[in-house]
Write a protein that holds these residues in place. Structure first.
Motif, PDB file in Angstrom:
ATOM      1  N   LYS A 143     -57.849  10.660 -48.998  1.00  0.00           N
ATOM      2  CA  LYS A 143     -56.492  10.135 -48.798  1.00  0.00           C
ATOM      3  C   LYS A 143     -56.177   8.939 -49.685  1.00  0.00           C
ATOM      4  O   LYS A 143     -55.013   8.708 -49.985  1.00  0.00           O
ATOM      5  CB  LYS A 143     -56.203   9.876 -47.317  1.00  0.00           C
ATOM      6  N   TYR A 144     -57.209   8.189 -50.133  1.00  0.00           N
ATOM      7  CA  TYR A 144     -56.938   7.065 -51.036  1.00  0.00           C
ATOM      8  C   TYR A 144     -57.104   7.464 -52.501  1.00  0.00           C
ATOM      9  O   TYR A 144     -57.432   6.634 -53.341  1.00  0.00           O
ATOM     10  CB  TYR A 144     -57.808   5.855 -50.670  1.00  0.00           C
ATOM     11  N   SER A 145     -56.956   8.768 -52.801  1.00  0.00           N
ATOM     12  CA  SER A 145     -56.985   9.187 -54.201  1.00  0.00           C
ATOM     13  C   SER A 145     -55.843  10.175 -54.451  1.00  0.00           C
ATOM     14  O   SER A 145     -55.274  10.716 -53.508  1.00  0.00           O
ATOM     15  CB  SER A 145     -58.350   9.775 -54.561  1.00  0.00           C
ATOM     16  N   ILE A 173     -57.761   4.856 -55.687  1.00  0.00           N
ATOM     17  CA  ILE A 173     -57.067   3.599 -56.007  1.00  0.00           C
ATOM     18  C   ILE A 173     -58.002   2.386 -56.058  1.00  0.00           C
ATOM     19  O   ILE A 173     -57.623   1.336 -56.536  1.00  0.00           O
ATOM     20  CB  ILE A 173     -55.928   3.325 -54.996  1.00  0.00           C
ATOM     21  N   GLY A 174     -59.238   2.534 -55.555  1.00  0.00           N
ATOM     22  CA  GLY A 174     -60.200   1.440 -55.608  1.00  0.00           C
ATOM     23  C   GLY A 174     -59.891   0.316 -54.623  1.00  0.00           C
ATOM     24  O   GLY A 174     -58.825   0.297 -53.991  1.00  0.00           O
ATOM     25  N   ILE A 175     -60.867  -0.588 -54.477  1.00  0.00           N
ATOM     26  CA  ILE A 175     -60.713  -1.707 -53.536  1.00  0.00           C
ATOM     27  C   ILE A 175     -61.179  -2.946 -54.295  1.00  0.00           C
ATOM     28  O   ILE A 175     -62.266  -2.923 -54.888  1.00  0.00           O
ATOM     29  CB  ILE A 175     -61.649  -1.527 -52.308  1.00  0.00           C
ATOM     30  N   ASN A 176     -60.387  -4.020 -54.309  1.00  0.00           N
ATOM     31  CA  ASN A 176     -60.875  -5.165 -55.076  1.00  0.00           C
ATOM     32  C   ASN A 176     -61.939  -5.948 -54.299  1.00  0.00           C
ATOM     33  O   ASN A 176     -62.059  -5.821 -53.087  1.00  0.00           O
ATOM     34  CB  ASN A 176     -59.727  -6.017 -55.639  1.00  0.00           C
ATOM     35  N   LYS A 182     -63.461  -7.289 -46.137  1.00  0.00           N
ATOM     36  CA  LYS A 182     -62.677  -7.146 -44.901  1.00  0.00           C
ATOM     37  C   LYS A 182     -62.617  -5.719 -44.364  1.00  0.00           C
ATOM     38  O   LYS A 182     -62.314  -5.516 -43.194  1.00  0.00           O
ATOM     39  CB  LYS A 182     -61.225  -7.580 -45.161  1.00  0.00           C
ATOM     40  N   ILE A 183     -62.851  -4.728 -45.219  1.00  0.00           N
ATOM     41  CA  ILE A 183     -62.515  -3.346 -44.815  1.00  0.00           C
ATOM     42  C   ILE A 183     -63.292  -2.801 -43.627  1.00  0.00           C
ATOM     43  O   ILE A 183     -62.879  -1.834 -43.020  1.00  0.00           O
ATOM     44  CB  ILE A 183     -62.625  -2.357 -46.008  1.00  0.00           C
ATOM     45  N   PHE A 184     -64.438  -3.437 -43.308  1.00  0.00           N
ATOM     46  CA  PHE A 184     -65.222  -2.930 -42.174  1.00  0.00           C
ATOM     47  C   PHE A 184     -64.814  -3.598 -40.856  1.00  0.00           C
ATOM     48  O   PHE A 184     -65.376  -3.306 -39.813  1.00  0.00           O
ATOM     49  CB  PHE A 184     -66.723  -3.122 -42.420  1.00  0.00           C
ATOM     50  N   LEU A 194     -49.640   0.799 -52.459  1.00  0.00           N
ATOM     51  CA  LEU A 194     -50.270   2.133 -52.414  1.00  0.00           C
ATOM     52  C   LEU A 194     -50.782   2.478 -51.017  1.00  0.00           C
ATOM     53  O   LEU A 194     -50.539   3.573 -50.515  1.00  0.00           O
ATOM     54  CB  LEU A 194     -51.452   2.181 -53.392  1.00  0.00           C
ATOM     55  N   THR A 195     -51.494   1.519 -50.358  1.00  0.00           N
ATOM     56  CA  THR A 195     -52.041   1.831 -49.029  1.00  0.00           C
ATOM     57  C   THR A 195     -50.936   1.927 -47.973  1.00  0.00           C
ATOM     58  O   THR A 195     -51.098   2.660 -47.005  1.00  0.00           O
ATOM     59  CB  THR A 195     -53.099   0.802 -48.552  1.00  0.00           C
ATOM     60  N   ARG A 196     -49.848   1.205 -48.191  1.00  0.00           N
ATOM     61  CA  ARG A 196     -48.773   1.249 -47.187  1.00  0.00           C
ATOM     62  C   ARG A 196     -48.208   2.664 -47.030  1.00  0.00           C
ATOM     63  O   ARG A 196     -47.744   3.047 -45.978  1.00  0.00           O
ATOM     64  CB  ARG A 196     -47.668   0.262 -47.570  1.00  0.00           C
ATOM     65  N   GLY A 227     -62.137   3.938 -58.942  1.00  0.00           N
ATOM     66  CA  GLY A 227     -62.470   4.628 -57.695  1.00  0.00           C
ATOM     67  C   GLY A 227     -63.542   3.901 -56.904  1.00  0.00           C
ATOM     68  O   GLY A 227     -64.012   2.834 -57.304  1.00  0.00           O
ATOM     69  N   SER A 228     -63.917   4.486 -55.767  1.00  0.00           N
ATOM     70  CA  SER A 228     -64.884   3.838 -54.868  1.00  0.00           C
ATOM     71  C   SER A 228     -66.029   4.785 -54.559  1.00  0.00           C
ATOM     72  O   SER A 228     -65.884   6.012 -54.624  1.00  0.00           O
ATOM     73  CB  SER A 228     -64.214   3.485 -53.541  1.00  0.00           C
ATOM     74  N   GLU A 229     -67.157   4.178 -54.195  1.00  0.00           N
ATOM     75  CA  GLU A 229     -68.304   4.974 -53.770  1.00  0.00           C
ATOM     76  C   GLU A 229     -68.911   4.314 -52.535  1.00  0.00           C
ATOM     77  O   GLU A 229     -69.338   3.166 -52.584  1.00  0.00           O
ATOM     78  CB  GLU A 229     -69.340   5.053 -54.896  1.00  0.00           C
TER      79      GLU A 229
HETATM   80  P1  ADP Z   1     -57.614   3.469 -42.381  1.00  0.00           P
HETATM   81  O1  ADP Z   1     -57.926   4.429 -43.479  1.00  0.00           O
HETATM   82  O2  ADP Z   1     -57.278   4.135 -41.099  1.00  0.00           O
HETATM   83  O3  ADP Z   1     -56.611   2.440 -42.781  1.00  0.00           O
HETATM   84  P2  ADP Z   1     -60.382   2.519 -42.549  1.00  0.00           P
HETATM   85  O4  ADP Z   1     -61.067   1.586 -41.614  1.00  0.00           O
HETATM   86  O5  ADP Z   1     -60.983   3.862 -42.741  1.00  0.00           O
HETATM   87  O6  ADP Z   1     -58.896   2.598 -42.031  1.00  0.00           O
HETATM   88  O7  ADP Z   1     -60.300   1.789 -43.944  1.00  0.00           O
HETATM   89  C1  ADP Z   1     -59.891   0.424 -44.012  1.00  0.00           C
HETATM   90  C2  ADP Z   1     -59.157   0.151 -45.310  1.00  0.00           C
HETATM   91  O8  ADP Z   1     -60.081   0.236 -46.407  1.00  0.00           O
HETATM   92  C3  ADP Z   1     -58.074   1.184 -45.638  1.00  0.00           C
HETATM   93  O9  ADP Z   1     -56.851   0.867 -45.007  1.00  0.00           O
HETATM   94  C4  ADP Z   1     -57.995   1.096 -47.153  1.00  0.00           C
HETATM   95  O10 ADP Z   1     -57.175   0.001 -47.502  1.00  0.00           O
HETATM   96  C5  ADP Z   1     -59.438   0.786 -47.562  1.00  0.00           C
HETATM   97  N1  ADP Z   1     -60.205   1.987 -47.970  1.00  0.00           N
HETATM   98  C6  ADP Z   1     -61.078   2.697 -47.217  1.00  0.00           C
HETATM   99  N2  ADP Z   1     -61.632   3.701 -47.928  1.00  0.00           N
HETATM  100  C7  ADP Z   1     -61.109   3.624 -49.167  1.00  0.00           C
HETATM  101  C8  ADP Z   1     -61.287   4.373 -50.377  1.00  0.00           C
HETATM  102  N3  ADP Z   1     -62.124   5.405 -50.448  1.00  0.00           N
HETATM  103  N4  ADP Z   1     -60.580   3.982 -51.464  1.00  0.00           N
HETATM  104  C9  ADP Z   1     -59.723   2.915 -51.420  1.00  0.00           C
HETATM  105  N5  ADP Z   1     -59.516   2.184 -50.306  1.00  0.00           N
HETATM  106  C10 ADP Z   1     -60.192   2.515 -49.206  1.00  0.00           C
END
Ligand code: ADP
Length: 249
Positions: A143-145, A173-176, A182-184, A194-196, A227-229
């Motif tokens: 979903k983020y690609s 889209i990658g994550i800076n 914060k993402i966890f 993009l995420t919005r 991208g992300s891994e």
């Molecule tokens: P959600 O996808 O429901 O927002 P998650 O906890 O799975 O929640 O992810 C948290 C946030 O991390 C996402 O809102 C997004 O901004 C970022 N993220 C997660 N996985 C990816 C990814 N593969 N590529 C880019 N951003 C990501």
């Protein structure tokens, strides 16, 4: 910290949680009610295309609510001690494969590549929880690609550390680096244009990390603008080993 301060902190966390959940519930509910009202009051004046569009919005928003409620139930189970783990020595390949197939159905234009080494060891996991981890990571990678991009899942064994490493790589889209920290966290979403546009509630990675760690594993992430891994690592030791005995208790 004094007892009173601890209670205040807990109460504040609880109130913040209720406020976030209420907000997450209100947005889709308001949208469902609004479009249902319009359909009821102006049905004859709407074109078939408009009716169809509004019904699809109602369906998407209902799905959003179902995902949220399911994630909240998972979080609440994880935090209580009711979430019993059922460990089994497991060949993870079929579980990863079926997770890819499930996600693939929703992203028709994406390509999925699955690489795994031969003779991988079985590992001691709870298969339902493992599948939930895989579904979250593969779904996020998709979903983020962008449409048409490739998601690659690799399973490899690290003989030196005696671990099994499963990585999910996307071209998205990658994550800076600042946001990676914060993402966890619970309800954490990166605020960008993009995420919005992409639906989510910020609970998936919190659940993924918590479940991985419950199974004595760890999760790492590397990301750039290409991208992300995400990589989850589990112990591949023989069940007689001390580390595995500990997890079984
Ligand atoms: P959600 O996808 O429901 O927002 P998650 O906890 O799975 O929640 O992810 C948290 C946030 O991390 C996402 O809102 C997004 O901004 C970022 N993220 C997660 N996985 C990816 C990814 N593969 N590529 C880019 N951003 C990501």
């Amino acid at each position: 910290m004094s007892n009173e301060e601890t209670i205040n902190t807990l109460e504040k966390a609880h109130l913040d949680f209720i406020s976030t959940v209420s907000h997450e519930l209100r947005t889709p509910l308001t949208s469902i009610r609004g479009f249902a009202d319009t359909l009821l009051s102006s049905y004859d004046r709407l074109t078939p295309e408009q009716r169809n569009k509004f019904l699809h919005i109602i369906k998407d928003q209902s799905n959003r609510l179902i995902n949220l409620v399911e994630n909240l139930l998972t979080v609440s189970k994880m935090q209580s001690n009711k979430d019993l783990m059922v460990y089994k020595m497991t060949d993870v390949v079929p579980f990863v494969d079926s997770s890819i197939q499930m996600v693939k159905n929703q992203y028709k234009t994406h390509k999925y590549i699955f690489n795994y080494e031969k003779n991988l060891p079985k590992i001691l996991i709870d298969t339902d929880k493992f599948q939930q981890i895989m579904l979250n990571l593969i779904d996020n990678a998709s979903k983020y690609s962008h449409d048409g991009s490739t998601v690659t899942v690799n399973i490899g064994q690290n003989f030196k550390n005696n671990t099994l490493n499963i990585s999910v790589k996307d071209e998205g889209i990658g994550i800076n680096q600042e946001d990676i920290k914060k993402i966890f966290n619970k309800f954490s979403r990166i605020d960008s244009p993009l995420t919005r546009k992409i639906q989510g509630n910020g609970l998936g990675l919190y659940i993924t990390k918590t479940l991985t760690e419950k199974m004595n594993g760890k999760i790492d992430v590397k990301s750039s603008d290409k991208g992300s891994e995400f990589t989850v690592t589990f112990n591949a030791a023989n069940p007689d080993d001390d580390a595995i005995k500990k997890i079984k208790e």
